[in-house]
Design an enzyme around this catalytic site. Structure first.
Site, mmCIF file in Angstrom:
data_model
loop_
_atom_site.group_PDB
_atom_site.id
_atom_site.type_symbol
_atom_site.label_atom_id
_atom_site.label_comp_id
_atom_site.label_asym_id
_atom_site.label_seq_id
_atom_site.Cartn_x
_atom_site.Cartn_y
_atom_site.Cartn_z
ATOM 1 N N GLU A 1 -13.313 5.037 -2.906
ATOM 2 C CA GLU A 1 -11.937 5.194 -2.701
ATOM 3 C C GLU A 1 -11.369 6.267 -3.761
ATOM 4 O OE1 GLU A 1 -8.621 4.964 -0.538
ATOM 5 O OE2 GLU A 1 -10.297 3.925 0.070
ATOM 6 N N ASP A 2 -10.886 7.040 -3.257
ATOM 7 C CA ASP A 2 -10.082 8.272 -4.334
ATOM 8 C C ASP A 2 -10.859 8.658 -5.585
ATOM 9 O OD1 ASP A 2 -7.757 7.890 -2.517
ATOM 10 O OD2 ASP A 2 -6.733 6.601 -3.795
ATOM 11 N N ASN B 1 -0.472 11.877 1.668
ATOM 12 C CA ASN B 1 0.142 10.905 1.095
ATOM 13 C C ASN B 1 0.908 11.196 -0.308
ATOM 14 O OD1 ASN B 1 0.512 8.706 3.243
ATOM 15 N ND2 ASN B 1 -1.816 8.633 2.898
ATOM 16 N N TYR C 1 0.739 -0.892 -0.027
ATOM 17 C CA TYR C 1 -0.025 -0.086 0.152
ATOM 18 C C TYR C 1 0.814 1.344 -0.144
ATOM 19 C CZ TYR C 1 -4.498 2.258 -0.056
ATOM 20 O OH TYR C 1 -5.482 3.231 -0.118
ATOM 21 N N ARG D 1 -8.659 10.845 -8.294
ATOM 22 C CA ARG D 1 -7.753 11.660 -7.155
ATOM 23 C C ARG D 1 -6.933 10.490 -6.445
ATOM 24 N NH1 ARG D 1 -7.033 12.520 -2.179
ATOM 25 N NH2 ARG D 1 -8.336 11.007 -1.930
#
Length: 572
Positions: free
Chosen positions: A263-264, A428, A120, A173
């Site tokens: 997610e994202d 991150n 990850y 994203r």
């Protein structure tokens, strides 16, 4: 079908002579022989016993030696450590998952602190950027605009039918790296590997999905190895209709209790999708809610080091996107719960800075909806440093997605205001972190309590070793997911996120505090996940949202017994 090669029929279409002929793909219903060695769910490699080799037609297909799973694991971790480049480690781990699923999870579980950054963040970010080049075999479902009108049929193409957790992205994203289109698939794949390794959700019950509506990244559109649709992103009605069809198909195919984790997604879609489906589906956005829960846990446990109650502190955020506003809202909910004050009142303890400066009342008309609750009355402040000096916060949280934004002046200002400033640089991957652990400790003269989104190693300053905390969503979402699954939850409620936060904060020991840590070590993550799952499941039952009846007498034991085990099984 041609029989050119030595008079033997070319069933698999492997010869040059049959390149344009149709082939029927087929496999045996019971895995045995060569097909068993190619099945990652059942393959044990050299760990097959003599009896199993005889019974399953494996004699001669393997060398005669029989070794244990532990020895296989030892050999593999030594092999992976030989690679100097993180991306090589990532591809080695993904190859192992495709070859031997149980060994992959055994390796990941037993070496979680070492391998989590490989499967990850931060390595998965580079993997997504280069996904087209390293792509070997599909590890999930790609649903593109081409599948509009037949998404339910596409879902049926997935071989597993009992799905409990879906992680879905549209790739707009990815981490702090922007729009990576279909190459964002690395994120759902990595996330679900953690659901299994850290939370114990069965791998067969996990489904990674990428919704491909195009990409606006010119570099990818011109890349000959790009794996997605070569078009600009679909937006508006076309996008909404595709997502709506997807969500309807998921519910029809897998039922009310399947957890869909967004997610994202880009901010504008992330908030909209969560608001649209939270009352009709079991949905969760890790960027908004998971990040918020883990940061709240970090803040609550940090109070043991910095003193006071939650209500005694003033929060300043750099970044007002889905992570920043999500964290701020959950902190406000917990504040409201603790002080019995209205939510609007609790929000006034929390200030946010975006690219245009401090979010204040005079900017309200030009703000996006999700920022409006944070527009408090104050004069305009142009930047973060000015905001620190004007507001004198005790806790500084970075979710900006931009590196080096907690400058020396900002950290020094925080240290001049507070004896022990809490500084959380959460963006991150590592390159986008607002500051490094070394910078936070050095500029604050060793007084800062520091946590980051990506991992930083221990740092020695003036003879004392500081262990930075990692505010990693992996602390929360696997346990939360397991809790929802074992209780048969049908909706996600904010109280479940607060329960998960409290459970995580409760796992930090005095020994951890003595090292300046505000999170427990990742090495005990499965124990942490079981505790979180039990607390979340309890809240699901309390709220009347559980379908697994009757309620187990001991939810912690039930959670532990429900967790996936990567130990090899014996075969008949």
């Amino acid at each position: 079908m041609s029989t050119l090669s030595g008079g033997v029929e070319d069933v698999y279409g492997e010869d040059e002579a049959t390149v344009d002929q149709l082939v029927t793909p087929w496999s045996l219903s019971v895995a045995s022989g060569y097909s068993l060695l190619r099945d990652p769910h059942f393959n044990k490699g050299l760990a097959f016993t003599e009896k199993e080799r005889e019974a399953h037609y494996l004699s001669g297909l393997l060398p005669p030696v029989i070794i244990s799973q532990e020895l296989q694991e030892k050999r593999l971790i030594e092999s992976i450590r030989q690679y100097q480049v993180p991306l090589q480690r990532y591809t080695a781990m993904m190859d192992l998952e495709e070859r031997n699923e149980r060994l992959f999870y055994k390796l990941l579980i037993d070496n979680v602190e070492e391998l989590l950054p490989v499967v990850y963040t931060p390595t998965v970010g580079e993997a997504c950027q280069k996904y087209g080049s390293i792509f070997r075999r599909s590890q999930g479902l790609f649903i593109s605009l081409k599948e509009k009108g037949k998404i339910r049929e596409v879902l049926r193409n997935w071989p597993e039918k009992c799905i409990q957790v879906i992680v879905v992205t549209d790739g707009e994203r990815i981490l702090g790296l922007g729009d990576l289109g279909a190459q964002g698939m690395g994120i759902p794949v990595g996330k679900l590997a953690l659901y299994t390794a850290l939370g114990g959700v069965r791998p067969s019950a996990c489904l990674p999905i990428t919704i491909d509506v195009g990409t606006n990244t010119e570099k990818l559109l011109n890349d000959e190895f790009y794996i997605g649709l070569r078009q600009r992103r679909a937006t508006g009605q076309e996008y909404d209709e595709l997502l709506d069809e997807f969500m309807t198909a998921v519910k029809r195919n897998y039922g009310e209790k399947v957890l869909v984790q967004f997610e994202d997604f880009a901010n504008h879609n992330a908030f909209k999708l969560l608001a649209k489906y939270k009352d009709s589906h079991l949905v969760f956005n890790d960027d908004i809610q998971g990040t918020a829960a883990v940061v709240l846990a970090g803040v609550v446990s940090a109070l043991k080091l910095i003193g006071g109650t939650l209500a005694d502190h003033k929060f300043l955020f750099l970044g007002a996107g889905e992570a920043g506003t999500g964290i701020a809202e959950l902190i406000a909910l917990e504040l409201s719960k603790q002080t019995k004050a209205p939510l609007e009142e609790a929000r006034k303890k929390i200030w946010l800075v975006d690219s245009k400066g401090l979010i204040v009342g005079s900017r309200k008309d030009s703000l996006q909806d999700f920022k409006k609750p944070w527009a408090h009355e104050h004069e305009t402040v142009p930047d973060l440093l000015s905001a620190v000096k004007a507001l004198k916060p005790t806790i500084l949280i970075g979710t900006s997605g931009h590196g080096k934004t907690f400058t020396k002046e900002v950290v020094e200002a925080m240290a001049s205001i507070n004896e022990k400033p809490l500084i959380m640089a959460l963006s991150n991957p590592t390159s986008q972190s607002e500051c490094t652990a070394e910078e936070a400790y050095t500029w604050s003269e060793g007084r800062a309590i520091f946590a980051s989104g990506s991992p930083f190693g221990p740092f020695e300053y003036k003879g004392k070793t500081y262990v930075p905390g990692q505010s990693n969503n992996a602390y929360i979402f696997p346990g939360l997911g397991l809790g929802l699954v074992i209780s048969g939850a049908i909706r996600v409620h904010n109280d479940m996120l607060l329960a998960a936060s409290e459970a995580l904060a409760g796992q930090v020991t005095q020994e951890n505090y003595d090292k300046g840590m505000i999170f427990p070590p990742l090495s005990i993550i499965r124990k942490i996940s079981a505790h979180i799952a039990a607390k979340v499941a309890a809240k699901v039952y309390d709220l009347g949202l559980a379908t697994r009846i009757p309620r187990p007498a001991d939810l912690l034991k039930f959670a532990e017994s429900s967790m996936y085990s990567p130990i090899y099984r014996n075969y008949r």
